[in-house]
Design an enzyme around this catalytic site. Structure first.
Site, mmCIF file in Angstrom:
data_model
loop_
_atom_site.group_PDB
_atom_site.id
_atom_site.type_symbol
_atom_site.label_atom_id
_atom_site.label_comp_id
_atom_site.label_asym_id
_atom_site.label_seq_id
_atom_site.Cartn_x
_atom_site.Cartn_y
_atom_site.Cartn_z
ATOM 1 N N LYS A 14 0.851 -1.197 0.000
ATOM 2 C CA LYS A 14 0.000 0.000 0.000
ATOM 3 C C LYS A 14 0.885 1.245 0.000
ATOM 4 C CE LYS A 14 -3.968 1.883 2.629
ATOM 5 N NZ LYS A 14 -4.841 1.664 3.809
ATOM 6 N N SER A 16 -9.781 1.778 3.015
ATOM 7 C CA SER A 16 -8.878 2.516 2.144
ATOM 8 C C SER A 16 -7.865 1.629 1.417
ATOM 9 C CB SER A 16 -8.127 3.562 2.965
ATOM 10 O OG SER A 16 -7.252 2.944 3.893
ATOM 11 N N SER A 76 -9.900 -0.538 7.273
ATOM 12 C CA SER A 76 -9.326 -0.322 5.940
ATOM 13 C C SER A 76 -8.648 -1.535 5.328
ATOM 14 C CB SER A 76 -8.331 0.840 5.981
ATOM 15 O OG SER A 76 -9.020 2.061 5.923
#
Lengths: 485, 501
Positions: free
Chosen positions: A81, A156, A180
């Site tokens: 990420k 997210s 997330s």
């Protein structure tokens, strides 16, 4: 052969690499070839340095050949990420503010992955600064759910989940502040684990809300998730909130068929879609049939979780994001006047609307005259929620709920309604507020859209969560599932 | 000293920011020091790069606890850090890590000594209470160059202990005395170097006035960022006069933050209460509450040096030193300890040793080293004893030779100079230079008798015998001449009196 590699688990890839029937270079070339065809459709990656990946793979093959393989992840790509620092790679947090930032240092998890022999494979899209539940808040690109490209992948860590479901990479790292990792895992039909707060070092994770943030593993099976977790979890003196070596022993899994499973009262009623409720109820019945003790538990303060979260998380975020001012790095406004004017203009231009909304909210709840009514009260509510969860988990091993009330929604559907979007995290937030480990396990479909259930356990009970997931996974067909693209 | 009209009383509280003597910064492993090129002493943590986290420097916490022990505070069981949020380019994270609710030092007091009527008379002593001291990070430095601004983060993250007093100070002289005493305690315990020229000690000064005898405190002003003891003194004098003028003119005092222009010798308004920042303090989630173990406290307690004024009292009362010498010695811990080693080697004449140390040795050391960076013009900078050519036992040896009349006091000065030059023992120099006094009674008796027998001195003898004590001195010259000046003058005096008596 080569076109099937993307369907294999990390564990199986590891076996083939160890047996010498596969090289890391061949694997990475196959994945890069797939990336070139698929990524534009899905939008999972924001950056992939192909030459760097192939160089890492070649180095891994050399190590292995020389008998110097580093561990179970040797030669296996792990995508990361874009809020986790990897030296020499972009660290944009999917924000215009950091669009040009290249990290000069490695996060602790990047060091751990290198030490385990993994290939650090590309940067994954996310909601800007991890604020969102749909990855629509990325300033760089949209990410789509591989199971239905008209829908969001969740967020997210939307890029992390979508990359797995699209067969772009076998393992990925996400971060989880209120759900997330778990919410996009549920929407994309993959496994996502948020560890106990402090199990994995946050050094190198760009902070959203420091007391809630955790890095966690994402994979297409429980086995792979555990493999990655084991590589990441270690003490780190650079994060004072990370457990020291003497405090990090995981509770043994025990016999999964003897788990005591608590079902929080009322959780299956609150706006939960019927297909989601059906899949989760089926999972409960599965465990009952296996011999697990199922009981209902009371969590009377659960309704406070979302409002508490949006006070605590935004308060910390308003301070954590203060450093992005154009002075040292990141976006600097061209309309520079005095230094303070330059800082103001840079922030106004560099942040997207959701980030600004949360900074404003966080600034408000901490301001003189309001802090007692909001921030201080939220801390009290947080302590109460944590106490209730710990009390419940004294009587049962895990708490089982849906991960998300509804399946993935259409892109743009909730873009104008942030409050509706905040409810996506209603089941996942308490684990962050209480610092507890939690996992989302695929358990069915709502039409063509994946659904997951959610397990929360006592601190350091990761092995129990994984064992429970493994028991379910072994009897169902959701492991290794990928969307057809 | 004080020109405050007697019906007004000034009330002063100080906030003293001291850079601690540590190798690394307070929340990062980057080293720090003075005089480096801009942005040379930074790392990802100091610069607040995304993803970096603070780690509390144990050395900085221990130096803070040590300070607490020095001022007799009760060391708290735990302490924690808070974020103070404000935007400014010298602040890499746009929040400063500080301790708002649970500081590392709570309570304590600092003994001060006011100036006496003259240099050799001790002044009044008072105790100034410490409210608390908290450990925080320093910020960088912003400067303006041409059309742009430049920022240097070398200072960012340097450990800063902010020591906050109760409003116990009542004059500029007390404020000065407090700072001198505080600096002595900080430096003697190795907590801080306190070099004001390097910005290692800065002061915020709160001043209010009230009618003498009033209970309620007046409205105070805070003058920020004073970087010398003289500016604190001048600020108190200026602010006191200004506030009296305002109140006597029927105006009221505005609670405001002020600056000080040392060149012009005047203060100015920085901002008033309405413009005060809202710092949005909250507990730092990156640093867990720090438990301070009693084992750590016990270990640090052993490092607390003898209090400045306890030492001074001991020197005067137990060792019989004159106040002046005692006050010079106790100001510098290394010097005092050096002195005590010398006394241990020759315990019968501490004053003799003290005089040599406080006068001759200090003078020669200062001359040979050149004064080090002085934080305060009124107090001599600590001298470096590590390079002192004379060892304590050697100085004791010199005093012993004088006490035993092997050499005269005049000769002792000469020997001292030679010792400082060569590092040799006093006895060796005395022998090499042939300075040893002739104390051979038999030999001196003969010489005395010969001199007395000389008719040239018959007149002086007669005068002495007639009762003129001083006439005896006329006989000593010829005796010295016969012995090339080496005759022990005390012995000669005794012998003359014996033979003439």
């Amino acid at each position: 052969m080569a076109d099937a590699l993307h369907t294999l688990s990390a564990a199986e890839l590891g076996r083939r690499l160890a047996a010498g029937s596969l090289t890391s270079r061949d694997l990475c070339e196959a994945l890069i070839a797939r990336y070139q065809v698929i990524n534009d459709k899905v939008g999972a990656f924001t950056h992939l340095d192909q030459a760097d990946v192939l160089a890492q793979a070649a180095a891994s093959d050399v190590r292995r050949k020389a008998g110097q393989g580093r561990g179970p992840l040797e030669g296996i790509p792990v995508a990361i990420k874009d809020n986790i620092a990897v030296k020499g790679q972009p660290l944009t947090c999917s924000s215009k503010m950091l669009a040009s930032l290249v990290s000069p240092y490695d996060s602790h998890v990047a060091e751990r992955l290198r030490a385990a022999g993994a290939i650090l494979y590309g940067r994954l899209n996310m909601d800007e600064f991890a604020m969102g539940s749909s990855t629509e808040n990325s300033a760089i690109r949209k990410t789509f759910n591989p199971w239905d490209l008209a829908r969001i992948p969740g967020g997210s860590s939307g890029g992390s989940a979508a990359a797995l479901a699209a067969g772009l990479v076998p393992l990925s790292l996400g971060s989880d502040t209120g759900g997330s990792i778990r919410q996009p895992a549920s929407h994309c039909g993959v496994v996502g684990l948020k560890p106990t707060y402090g199990l994995i070092s946050r050094f190198g994770l760009v902070a959203f809300a420091s007391s809630l943030d955790q890095i966690g593993p994402m994979a297409r099976s429980i086995e792979d998730c555990e493999l990655l977790l084991n590589a990441l979890a270690s003490a780190d003196a650079r994060d004072m909130t990370c457990f020291g070596p003497s405090d990090r022993a995981l509770t043994p899994a025990g016999d999964a068929k003897k788990l005591r499973i608590g079902i929080p009262k009322g959780f299956l009623g609150k706006g939960v879609a019927p297909e989601v409720a059906a899949a989760v109820n089926a999972a409960i019945e599965f465990y009952r049939a296996q011999g697990c003790a199922i009981s209902e538990v009371e969590l009377p303060s659960a309704d406070l979780a979302v409002p508490t979260y949006y006070v605590v998380a935004t308060a910390e975020a308003s301070s954590n994001l203060g450093r992005y001012d154009g002075v040292r790095y990141g976006h600097r406004s061209a309309s520079a006047g005095t230094p303070v004017e330059m800082m103001t203009a840079s922030r106004s231009e560099g942040f997207g609307p959701e980030v600004k909304r949360r900074i404003l909210l966080g600034t408000f709840v901490l301001s003189a005259g309001y802090a007692d009514a909001y921030y201080v009260r939220a801390l009290r509510a947080r302590a109460k929620i944590r106490a209730e969860y710990l009390a419940a988990l004294a009587g049962v091993d895990v708490l089982l709920t849906p991960t998300v009330p509804t399946p993935a929604f259409k892109v743009g559907e909730k873009a104008s309604d942030p409050l509706q979007l905040y409810l996506e995290d209603i089941f996942t937030i308490p684990a962050n507020l209480a610092g507890l480990p939690a996992i989302s396990v695929p358990c069915g479909k709502s039409g063509h859209l994946p659904v997951g259930f959610h397990l929360v356990g006592a601190p350091l009970s990761e092995a129990k969560l994984l064992a429970a997931g493994r028991l379910f996974e072994a009897a169902h067909g959701f492991a290794h599932q990928q969307a057809t693209l | 000293m004080s020109n405050v009209p007697s019906d007004w009383e000034v009330v002063i509280g100080l906030e003293v920011h001291v850079q601690l003597h540590t190798r690394a910064k307070v929340f990062a492993s980057s080293p720090w020091g003075f005089g480096k090129a801009p942005n040379e002493q930074v790392d990802p943590v100091v610069l607040g790069l995304p993803g970096t986290l603070p780690v509390v420097n144990r050395e900085a916490v221990e130096k803070s606890i040590l300070f607490g022990l020095v001022v007799g505070s009760s060391v708290p069981e735990h302490c924690s850090w808070d974020r103070k949020n404000y935007f400014y380019p010298d602040n890499p994270k746009n929040y400063q890590l500080t301790q708002k609710d649970f500081p590392v030092v709570v309570g304590g007091q600092v003994e001060i000594e006011l100036p006496g009527a003259s240099r050799n008379v001790m002044g009044e002593h008072k105790f100034i209470r410490i409210h608390h001291a908290h450990l925080e990070e320093d910020v960088g430095k912003l400067s303006h160059a041409g059309s742009g601004s430049l920022v240097d983060y070398n200072r960012a993250g340097v450990p800063l202990l902010e020591i906050v007093t109760e409003p116990d100070l009542r004059s500029s002289a007390e404020a000065e005395a407090f700072l001198r005493s505080l600096v002595a305690m900080l430096t003697q315990a190795g907590v801080a170097d306190c070099d004001m020229e390097k910005g290692q000690l800065r002061c915020d000064c709160n001043v209010s006035i009230r009618r003498r005898g009033a209970d309620k405190l007046g409205t105070r002003t805070e003058t920020k960022n004073l970087n010398s003891i003289s500016s604190v003194r001048d600020t108190v004098i200026y602010e006191t006069a200004r506030q009296i003028r305002e109140l006597e003119a029927g105006h009221s005092i505005t609670q405001e933050t002020r600056g000080w222009n040392a060149e012009l010798g005047r203060g100015y308004v920085l901002r008033d209460k309405e413009d005060a920042h809202d710092y949005r303090y909250f507990p730092d989630p990156d640093i867990p509450t720090l438990k301070i173990s009693r084992e750590t406290v016990a270990r640090l307690a052993k490092l607390v040096p003898e209090n400045l004024y306890d030492r001074q009292r001991r020197y005067v009362e137990k060792l019989g030193l004159p106040y002046t010498a005692a006050s010079v010695l106790v100001n510098d811990r290394a010097l005092a300890e050096w002195f005590e080693l010398a006394v241990a080697a020759h315990p019968t004449n501490p004053s003799g040793i003290a005089n040599l140390v406080a006068n001759d040795l200090l003078r020669d050391l200062a001359a040979s080293a050149g004064a080090a960076g002085s934080f305060d013009e009124a107090v001599p900078a600590p001298v470096s004893l590590s390079s002192c050519p004379i060892k304590p036992a050697q100085l004791a040896g010199l005093v012993k030779l004088t006490d035993e009349a092997v050499i005269s006091k005049q000769q002792a000065k000469e020997v001292f100079a030679e010792m400082f030059k060569t590092g040799q023992d006093a006895a060796a120099i005395v022998d090499a230079k042939g300075l040893r006094q002739n104390s051979d009674t038999g030999e001196l008796e003969k010489i005395v008798q010969e001199v007395i027998a000389d008719p040239a001195v018959a007149k002086s003898i007669a005068e002495y015998r007639a009762g003129n004590e001083k006439a005896i001195n006329a006989l000593k010259g010829p005796i010295m001449k016969c012995t090339q000046g080496k005759a022990n003058p005390v012995l000669i005096d005794q012998l003359l009196r014996k033979f003439l008596g």
